[in-house]
Design a protein around this motif. Structure first.
Motif, short mmCIF file in Angstrom:
data_model
loop_
_atom_site.label_atom_id
_atom_site.label_comp_id
_atom_site.label_asym_id
_atom_site.label_seq_id
_atom_site.Cartn_x
_atom_site.Cartn_y
_atom_site.Cartn_z
N ILE A 1 0.84 -1.20 0.00
CA ILE A 1 0.00 0.00 0.00
C ILE A 1 0.87 1.26 0.00
O ILE A 1 2.04 1.20 0.40
N GLY A 2 0.27 2.36 -0.43
CA GLY A 2 1.04 3.61 -0.50
C GLY A 2 0.25 4.79 0.01
O GLY A 2 0.50 5.93 -0.40
N SER A 3 -0.74 4.54 0.87
CA SER A 3 -1.48 5.66 1.47
C SER A 3 -2.12 5.17 2.75
O SER A 3 -2.05 3.99 3.07
N ALA A 4 -2.73 6.09 3.48
CA ALA A 4 -3.38 5.70 4.74
C ALA A 4 -4.86 5.38 4.52
O ALA A 4 -5.58 5.07 5.45
N GLU A 5 -5.29 5.46 3.26
CA GLU A 5 -6.72 5.22 2.96
C GLU A 5 -7.04 3.73 3.03
O GLU A 5 -6.17 2.89 2.85
N PRO A 6 -8.31 3.40 3.26
CA PRO A 6 -8.69 1.98 3.28
C PRO A 6 -8.43 1.35 1.90
O PRO A 6 -8.52 2.03 0.88
N ASP A 7 -8.07 0.07 1.87
CA ASP A 7 -7.88 -0.64 0.62
C ASP A 7 -8.61 -1.97 0.78
O ASP A 7 -8.23 -2.79 1.61
N GLU A 8 -9.67 -2.16 -0.04
CA GLU A 8 -10.50 -3.35 0.16
C GLU A 8 -9.73 -4.65 -0.07
O GLU A 8 -10.11 -5.70 0.43
N ASN A 9 -8.60 -4.57 -0.80
CA ASN A 9 -7.82 -5.78 -1.07
C ASN A 9 -7.23 -6.40 0.19
O ASN A 9 -6.80 -7.55 0.15
N ILE A 10 -7.20 -5.66 1.29
CA ILE A 10 -6.64 -6.23 2.51
C ILE A 10 -7.44 -7.45 2.96
O ILE A 10 -6.91 -8.35 3.59
N LYS A 11 -8.73 -7.48 2.56
CA LYS A 11 -9.56 -8.65 2.90
C LYS A 11 -8.97 -9.94 2.33
O LYS A 11 -9.19 -11.02 2.84
N PHE A 12 -8.25 -9.80 1.19
CA PHE A 12 -7.76 -10.98 0.49
C PHE A 12 -6.28 -11.25 0.79
O PHE A 12 -5.66 -12.11 0.18
N ALA A 13 -5.71 -10.47 1.70
CA ALA A 13 -4.28 -10.62 2.01
C ALA A 13 -4.11 -10.95 3.48
O ALA A 13 -5.01 -10.71 4.30
#
Lengths: 92, 572
Positions: free
Chosen positions: B276-288
């Motif tokens: 990741i490269g920001s502090a914003e939420p990233d929905e892909n974290i669900k899959f990692a």
């Protein structure tokens, strides 16, 4: 012409939000309003209604300054700006 | 029907109209008009100011609700535009000296900007850049040129630019960008990373694209093959519609693996991480399972002042919360002379990638480094945070960086500020000089992550930004396979976690080789997770070990890739 002196005591000095507040307060008066640093002999007298000029003074904490005004509401303008600086712009 | 070629760096196919983006660069000469025309020229200036104000209002309104921070930049620009002293000086030059309005604007704004840039305070120096920004806006209007900005696009377009800067992508209107074409930039350039993370098809390194291509021209962008097809005929359009359908089908097929665990054909479970490269939420974290690379450059690049400890602390805490409590590896600041910051001048260097960058820069700027480490350590009290140093070349680098961490820890202790005493400290392995002593490095750190982009660049002595050198940038060359083998086996021997967070981790062929060499953790951009999980599921661990062993004996990258391609296709 009416003038008073004080010392800037808020941590940020006349930068960022305090500078913006200072300039917008100065703009609310009809008189011409000026700021001058008292710790530097060569300091300019800056137009207090110009954000750029105020920033360019680089006024930080513990800088002694003179605020002056010339016009119909000069006393009120100077007193109000002095009070604003002395209030430390709401900073602790 | 002409075709231009470049590097496909963000997969996809797009078709549509072009928007040629050229940042406005003023070219002003000292010039005067005949006495008597003062009012006419003053009026020109005033009306340019009015138009500029309207533009700024429009940008402000479009950003105000979504990103108030960005909107405020434009509110400040408006204040500069109407600054009494600035306006008065410009007016005087026009009325008294008969200076042409563009010359007057250029002179006054530039002088004020110089004045501010000399003030020894980063917040004020930052305002100097804003003045120049406003100057350019007014000058552009005086020259009767249209606004060129990527934040307000009126229709869906494919963007063509020489290069996109972080300041361009910060305000990019993502919804309306169908594709990106640039003249420079390789697979790991800023534009490439942004394009992939926004899932925008992109072809970079198309020479003279901004000169050959025209505004509103219709093109097909094949970001699978790396082609720009100009004015396609109906047959071609039809062919590409089919190609797009197939591409989407493949994506959909791969996406079935997205929410599954990464398990090999023989049941071994792997850990897949997200970059990741920001502090914003990233929905892909669900899959990692973890965040293997949290880049912190955005804090420095997008700010108009040096980010304070408090700002960084808040951002890091927010990341830990957004990443659902999963472990996060924070990489300390990784910039050098190729980047420019609004509030700080980094010395220009002849070879910025061999220069005072990343950890070297941080060690030379102790205040900056300590501020970031304090913020990170404070955040470590709120989740599983690890700290990783980029651009480590020697064991001295490791010891020097760890000494600063120890200093900061004792500061925090004496101030009774909570942090994780046992915080894990690791390094990026991206310079051959540290890779070759991986055994010693492993005894000095808690973990390491291999940055395959830089490791390739430094091993092969190839500038990864140079589009002419793509054939020399060989991430799976025999040399790279050997060096990866050394790093992975030494860390495994020492029992220290080793992962890969470079582009290679997101590539199916790279995945197979890395796993076969003994890697157990891969971290990648969200857009690659599904395809990598699919690849892992098709092979057994022993097959991948055999493939890696076979690959080690091959002499050229071309032969390696051919061999891997056959292996991957046979498992489809």
């Amino acid at each position: 012409m009416y003038a008073k002196q004080t010392t800037v005591l808020n941590v940020t000095g006349l930068h960022a939000r305090p500078a913006a507040e200072f300039v917008s307060t100065a703009k609310s008066f009809e008189s011409k309003v000026y700021v001058k640093r008292l710790d530097e002999d060569s300091a300019d007298t800056a137009n207090a209604k110009s954000m750029i000029k105020i920033l360019a003074q680089g006024i930080c904490i513990n800088t002694p300054i003179e605020i002056s005004a010339d016009g119909p509401d000069e006393v009120e303008a100077v007193d109000k700006l002095i009070a604003l600086v002395d209030s430390k712009f709401g900073e602790d | 029907m002409n075709v231009l070629k470049g590097n496909p760096i963000s997969r996809g196919i797009a078709s549509g109209k072009l928007f040629i983006y050229k940042a406005f660069t003023p070219d002003i000469r000292e010039s005067y008009f005949e006495a008597g025309e003062e009012q006419k020229h003053l009026e020109q200036f005033n009306s340019a100011v009015k138009k500029a104000a309207k533009e700024l209002d429009r940008i402000y309104d479009s950003l105000a609700s979504e990103s108030p921070d960005k909107a405020n930049i434009f509110a400040a620009h408006k204040e500069i535009l109407f600054d009494e002293e600035v306006a008065e000086d410009v007016g005087n030059l026009i009325l008294e000296d008969q200076a042409m309005p563009d010359y007057a604007v250029d002179k006054v704004f530039t002088e004020f900007a110089d004045m501010l840039s000399k003030i020894d305070d980063p917040l004020i120096a930052a305002r100097s850049t804003d003045l120049l920004d406003v100057r350019n806006r007014v000058l552009r209007i005086l020259q009767g040129k249209e606004e060129r900005n990527l934040s307000v696009l009126t229709e869906e377009v494919i963007i063509v630019a020489h290069d996109l800067l972080p300041s361009d992508t910060a305000t990019l209107d993502r919804e309306k960008v169908l594709g990106i074409i640039t003249e420079i930039g390789g697979a790991t350039s800023h534009t490439a990373i942004i394009a992939r993370s926004y899932k925008i098809p992109a072809v970079l390194g198309v020479p003279d694209a901004t000169k050959i291509l025209l505004n509103d021209q219709f093109i097909i962008l094949d970001a699978l093959k790396g082609e720009v097809i100009l004015d396609p005929d109906d047959d071609t359009k039809e062919k590409y519609e089919r190609k797009l359908t197939d591409f989407i089908k493949d994506e959909v097929e791969a996406n079935k693996y997205l929410d599954k665990p990464a398990v090999t054909a023989d049941g071994e479970t792997y850990h897949v991480g997200l970059n990741i490269g920001s502090a914003e939420p990233d929905e892909n974290i669900k899959f990692a399972d973890f965040v293997g690379l949290f880049r912190t450059e955005f804090l420095y690049m997008e700010s108009d002042h040096m980010p304070t400890e408090e700002e960084q602390f808040k951002a890091y805490k927010k990341v830990l919360a957004n990443m659902m409590g999963k472990p996060v590896t924070l990489r300390t600041l990784d910039i050098g002379g190729d980047k420019s910051l609004k509030y700080m001048t980094l010395p220009k260097e002849d070879n910025p990638f061999l220069g005072n960058r990343a950890l070297r820069l941080c060690l030379s700027l102790p205040d900056l480094f300590k501020t970031q480490l304090r913020a990170a350590l404070r955040a470590s009290a709120f989740g599983e945070l690890e700290i990783m140093f980029p651009m480590v070349g020697t064991i001295d680098d490791i010891r020097n960086a760890k000494a600063v961490v120890d200093d900061v820890k004792s500061e925090l202790r004496s101030e009774s500020i909570p942090f994780n005493e046992a915080i894990k400290i690791g390094i990026m392995i991206e310079i051959p000089s540290i890779a070759l002593v991986a055994d010693i490095a492993a005894s000095e750190v808690d973990f390491a992550s291999i940055g395959t982009n830089d490791l390739t660049q430094y091993t092969h002595a190839v500038d990864r930004m140079n589009a002419d050198l793509v054939d020399y940038f060989q991430s799976l060359s025999p040399a790279m396979i050997r060096i990866l083998d050394t790093i992975i086996s030494e860390f495994n021997k020492a029992g220290k976690p080793i992962s890969v967070c470079g582009e290679l981790a997101g590539d199916p062929a790279g995945t197979v080789v890395l796993m076969g060499l003994g890697l157990r953790k891969l971290s990648m951009n969200g857009s690659n997770i599904a395809r990598v999980k699919r690849t892992i599921s098709k092979f057994s661990l022993s097959e991948m070990v055999d493939i890696a062993n076979e690959a080690k004996g091959i002499s050229t990258q071309e032969e390696v890739l051919e061999y891997l391609d056959v292996q991957i296709k046979s498992h489809d």
